[in-house]
Scaffold this motif. Structure first.
Motif, short mmCIF file in Angstrom:
data_model
loop_
_atom_site.label_atom_id
_atom_site.label_comp_id
_atom_site.label_asym_id
_atom_site.label_seq_id
_atom_site.Cartn_x
_atom_site.Cartn_y
_atom_site.Cartn_z
N GLU A 173 0.82 -1.21 0.00
CA GLU A 173 0.00 0.00 0.00
C GLU A 173 0.85 1.26 0.00
OE1 GLU A 173 -2.90 -0.10 3.13
OE2 GLU A 173 -3.40 -2.19 2.70
N CYS A 174 1.96 1.25 0.70
CA CYS A 174 2.83 2.41 0.81
C CYS A 174 4.07 2.24 -0.08
CB CYS A 174 3.25 2.60 2.27
SG CYS A 174 1.88 3.08 3.33
N PRO A 175 4.77 3.34 -0.36
CA PRO A 175 5.98 3.26 -1.21
C PRO A 175 7.03 2.31 -0.62
CG PRO A 175 5.37 5.55 -0.81
CD PRO A 175 4.50 4.71 0.07
N ALA A 176 7.82 1.73 -1.47
CA ALA A 176 8.84 0.76 -1.06
C ALA A 176 9.82 1.35 -0.05
CB ALA A 176 9.59 0.24 -2.28
N LYS A 177 10.10 2.63 -0.15
CA LYS A 177 11.05 3.26 0.78
C LYS A 177 10.53 3.30 2.21
CE LYS A 177 9.53 8.03 0.02
NZ LYS A 177 9.17 8.37 1.38
N ASP A 178 9.23 3.09 2.38
CA ASP A 178 8.61 3.17 3.70
C ASP A 178 8.17 1.82 4.26
OD1 ASP A 178 8.84 5.95 3.73
OD2 ASP A 178 6.91 6.22 2.73
N ARG A 179 8.64 0.72 3.69
CA ARG A 179 8.14 -0.57 4.17
C ARG A 179 9.21 -1.66 4.17
NH1 ARG A 179 5.57 -0.73 -1.39
NH2 ARG A 179 6.71 -2.39 -2.41
N PHE A 180 8.98 -2.65 5.03
CA PHE A 180 9.76 -3.88 5.05
C PHE A 180 8.88 -4.97 4.46
CE2 PHE A 180 12.30 -2.70 9.12
CZ PHE A 180 13.22 -2.01 8.36
N GLY A 181 9.48 -5.90 3.75
CA GLY A 181 8.71 -7.03 3.23
C GLY A 181 9.06 -7.33 1.80
N PRO A 182 8.43 -8.27 1.21
CA PRO A 182 7.23 -8.96 1.66
C PRO A 182 7.55 -10.10 2.63
CG PRO A 182 7.82 -9.78 -0.50
CD PRO A 182 8.81 -8.69 -0.16
N TYR A 183 6.56 -10.38 3.46
CA TYR A 183 6.60 -11.49 4.39
C TYR A 183 5.53 -12.50 4.00
CZ TYR A 183 9.48 -8.41 7.21
OH TYR A 183 10.48 -7.58 7.65
N ALA A 184 5.73 -13.74 4.36
CA ALA A 184 4.80 -14.81 3.99
C ALA A 184 3.53 -14.81 4.82
CB ALA A 184 5.49 -16.16 4.09
N SER A 185 3.60 -14.21 6.01
CA SER A 185 2.42 -14.22 6.87
C SER A 185 2.28 -12.89 7.59
CB SER A 185 2.51 -15.35 7.90
OG SER A 185 3.52 -15.07 8.84
N ARG A 186 1.10 -12.65 8.09
CA ARG A 186 0.83 -11.44 8.87
C ARG A 186 1.69 -11.43 10.14
NH1 ARG A 186 -3.08 -7.74 8.87
NH2 ARG A 186 -3.43 -6.59 10.78
N ALA A 187 1.84 -12.59 10.77
CA ALA A 187 2.64 -12.69 11.99
C ALA A 187 4.10 -12.30 11.76
CB ALA A 187 2.55 -14.10 12.56
N GLU A 188 4.66 -12.74 10.64
CA GLU A 188 6.05 -12.36 10.31
C GLU A 188 6.16 -10.86 10.13
OE1 GLU A 188 8.21 -14.50 7.25
OE2 GLU A 188 6.88 -16.20 7.54
N ALA A 189 5.20 -10.26 9.45
CA ALA A 189 5.22 -8.81 9.23
C ALA A 189 5.06 -8.06 10.54
CB ALA A 189 4.12 -8.41 8.25
N GLN A 190 4.27 -8.59 11.48
CA GLN A 190 4.09 -7.94 12.78
C GLN A 190 5.39 -7.90 13.57
OE1 GLN A 190 0.83 -10.37 14.22
NE2 GLN A 190 -0.58 -8.64 14.03
N HIS A 191 6.28 -8.84 13.31
CA HIS A 191 7.56 -8.90 14.02
C HIS A 191 8.71 -8.33 13.19
CE1 HIS A 191 5.81 -11.11 17.32
NE2 HIS A 191 5.21 -11.91 16.44
N ALA A 192 8.40 -7.54 12.18
CA ALA A 192 9.42 -6.99 11.29
C ALA A 192 10.47 -6.17 12.03
CB ALA A 192 8.78 -6.16 10.19
N MET A 193 10.05 -5.35 12.97
CA MET A 193 11.01 -4.52 13.70
C MET A 193 11.90 -5.37 14.61
SD MET A 193 10.59 -1.61 12.39
CE MET A 193 11.68 -0.67 13.43
N ASP A 194 11.34 -6.41 15.21
CA ASP A 194 12.15 -7.33 16.03
C ASP A 194 13.17 -8.05 15.17
OD1 ASP A 194 10.69 -6.68 18.32
OD2 ASP A 194 9.22 -8.27 17.93
N THR A 195 12.74 -8.50 13.99
CA THR A 195 13.64 -9.18 13.06
C THR A 195 14.77 -8.25 12.64
OG1 THR A 195 11.83 -10.55 12.25
CG2 THR A 195 13.78 -10.39 10.85
N ALA A 196 14.44 -7.00 12.31
CA ALA A 196 15.46 -6.02 11.91
C ALA A 196 16.43 -5.75 13.05
CB ALA A 196 14.79 -4.73 11.47
N ARG A 197 15.91 -5.63 14.27
CA ARG A 197 16.76 -5.38 15.44
C ARG A 197 17.73 -6.55 15.65
NH1 ARG A 197 12.76 -4.82 18.64
NH2 ARG A 197 12.26 -2.74 17.92
#
Length: 79
Positions: free
Chosen positions: A29-53
Motif C-alpha cells: 500500500e505504501c511506497p517501497a522506501k517506507d516498508r519492510f517485506g514482503p513477508y509470507a504471513s501477517r505474523a512475520e510482518a508484525q515482528h518486522a522490527m524485532d527481526t530487523a533489530r
C-alpha cells in the motif's frame, strides 16, 4: 509508454510492515522506501522490527564486518 508500470497490488498472501504508519499491510500500500517485506504471513510482518533489530545486532557483533583486528575494541576514529 512508461518504462516501468506502477504496481498497485501485491501477490496474494504478501504482507508488509509500513515504517511510516507503523502497521502491517496486506499488499504494497505504501511506497517501497517506507516498508519492510514482503513477508509470507501477517505474523512475520508484525515482528518486522524485532527481526530487523536482531539482524542489526548480528551484523554489529560479526567480526567479519569490522576492519579492526579481533580483540581490538578501541575506537579507531580519532579527531
Amino acid at each position: 509508454m512508461p518504462l516501468f508500470k506502477k504496481r498497485t497490488a501485491g501477490k496474494p498472501g504478501e504482507w508488509f510492515y509500513c515504517l511510516q504508519h507503523q502497521k502491517v499491510e496486506e499488499g504494497p500500500e505504501c511506497p517501497a522506501k517506507d516498508r519492510f517485506g514482503p513477508y509470507a504471513s501477517r505474523a512475520e510482518a508484525q515482528h518486522a522490527m524485532d527481526t530487523a533489530r536482531e539482524r542489526n545486532l548480528q551484523w554489529e557483533t560479526d567480526p567479519r564486518w569490522h576492519d579492526a583486528p579481533t580483540g581490538d575494541t578501541r575506537d579507531t576514529d580519532e579527531d
